[in-house]
Enzyme design. Sequence first.
Site, PDB file in Angstrom:
ATOM      1  N   LYS A 297      33.053  -7.754 -16.510  1.00 38.62           N
ATOM      2  CA  LYS A 297      34.094  -7.354 -17.466  1.00 38.62           C
ATOM      3  C   LYS A 297      33.475  -7.071 -18.826  1.00 38.62           C
ATOM      4  O   LYS A 297      32.375  -7.543 -19.110  1.00 38.62           O
ATOM      5  CB  LYS A 297      35.161  -8.444 -17.551  1.00 38.62           C
ATOM      6  CG  LYS A 297      34.592  -9.760 -18.025  1.00 38.62           C
ATOM      7  CD  LYS A 297      35.585 -10.883 -17.899  1.00 38.62           C
ATOM      8  CE  LYS A 297      34.985 -12.170 -18.415  1.00 38.62           C
ATOM      9  NZ  LYS A 297      34.564 -12.127 -19.811  1.00 38.62           N
TER      10      LYS A 297
ATOM     11  N   CYS B   1      37.406 -16.877 -22.886  1.00 36.34           N
ATOM     12  CA  CYS B   1      37.567 -16.246 -21.567  1.00 36.34           C
ATOM     13  C   CYS B   1      38.339 -17.117 -20.585  1.00 36.34           C
ATOM     14  O   CYS B   1      39.112 -16.598 -19.777  1.00 36.34           O
ATOM     15  CB  CYS B   1      36.212 -15.830 -21.021  1.00 36.34           C
ATOM     16  SG  CYS B   1      35.553 -14.447 -22.006  1.00 36.34           S
TER      17      CYS B   1
ATOM     18  N   ASP C  78      31.930 -16.810 -16.516  1.00 40.56           N
ATOM     19  CA  ASP C  78      30.879 -16.501 -17.500  1.00 40.56           C
ATOM     20  C   ASP C  78      29.847 -17.620 -17.681  1.00 40.56           C
ATOM     21  O   ASP C  78      29.490 -17.962 -18.822  1.00 40.56           O
ATOM     22  CB  ASP C  78      31.510 -16.149 -18.862  1.00 40.56           C
ATOM     23  CG  ASP C  78      32.416 -14.931 -18.803  1.00 40.56           C
ATOM     24  OD1 ASP C  78      32.621 -14.383 -17.704  1.00 40.56           O
ATOM     25  OD2 ASP C  78      32.941 -14.522 -19.859  1.00 40.56           O
TER      26      ASP C  78
END
Length: 202
Positions: free
Chosen positions: A106, A151, A9
Amino acid sequence: MKTALVLIDVQNDFCPGGRLAVPDGDAVVPRCNALARAHDLVVLTADWHPPGHSSFASTHRLEPYSTVTLSYGEQVLWPDHCVQGTEGARFHEDLDTPRARLVVRKGTDPAIDSYSAFFENDRTTSTGLHGALQELQVERLVLAGLATDFCVMYTALDARRLGYEVEVRLDACRAIDLDGSLNAALEAMGRAGVTLSDGAPA
Ligand code: VGL
Ligand code: ZN
């Protein structure tokens, strides 16, 4: 043992100026680039939400960082972030990973958030990453990116559960740190047998 680097990310909305900016988040970019140059197999993940996602506070008309109970349990509510196709959802422009082989998106289901790169927050919906890594005979993961305490941590814990050796490069991660979540994450990862490293030679 075959290793994959998973860069989590590294997107504009998690960097300074973004909608869910992680303090000092862009500091990970040059470190992730260096890691990517040093690994043969590089995987990128991207948080990739539809507008009106159930993890957005605005969807529930509640304040960001409050929590709600969704079908799968408690969910922190975030400012709108990483909306599919927006500038905020793009990788940081200085992320330089031309050899990255897989990109896993995701959090695409409107009803389920996904912190982990392996399973969505219902703990059962797979992203497909484990299958891909198995086909590539990967047994060890090096993780870096954003955010350490969400995450990155959930990806590391799922990876341990799935049987991978896992190293988290803390020097190439930055945390949101909500109510002590960074310390809790470091403890949880340590307990799960994740190697926490800062890149210094052992
Ligand atoms: C993340 C909160 C919400 C992350 C993603 O990438 O750590 N955190 N969505
Ligand atoms: Zn998200």
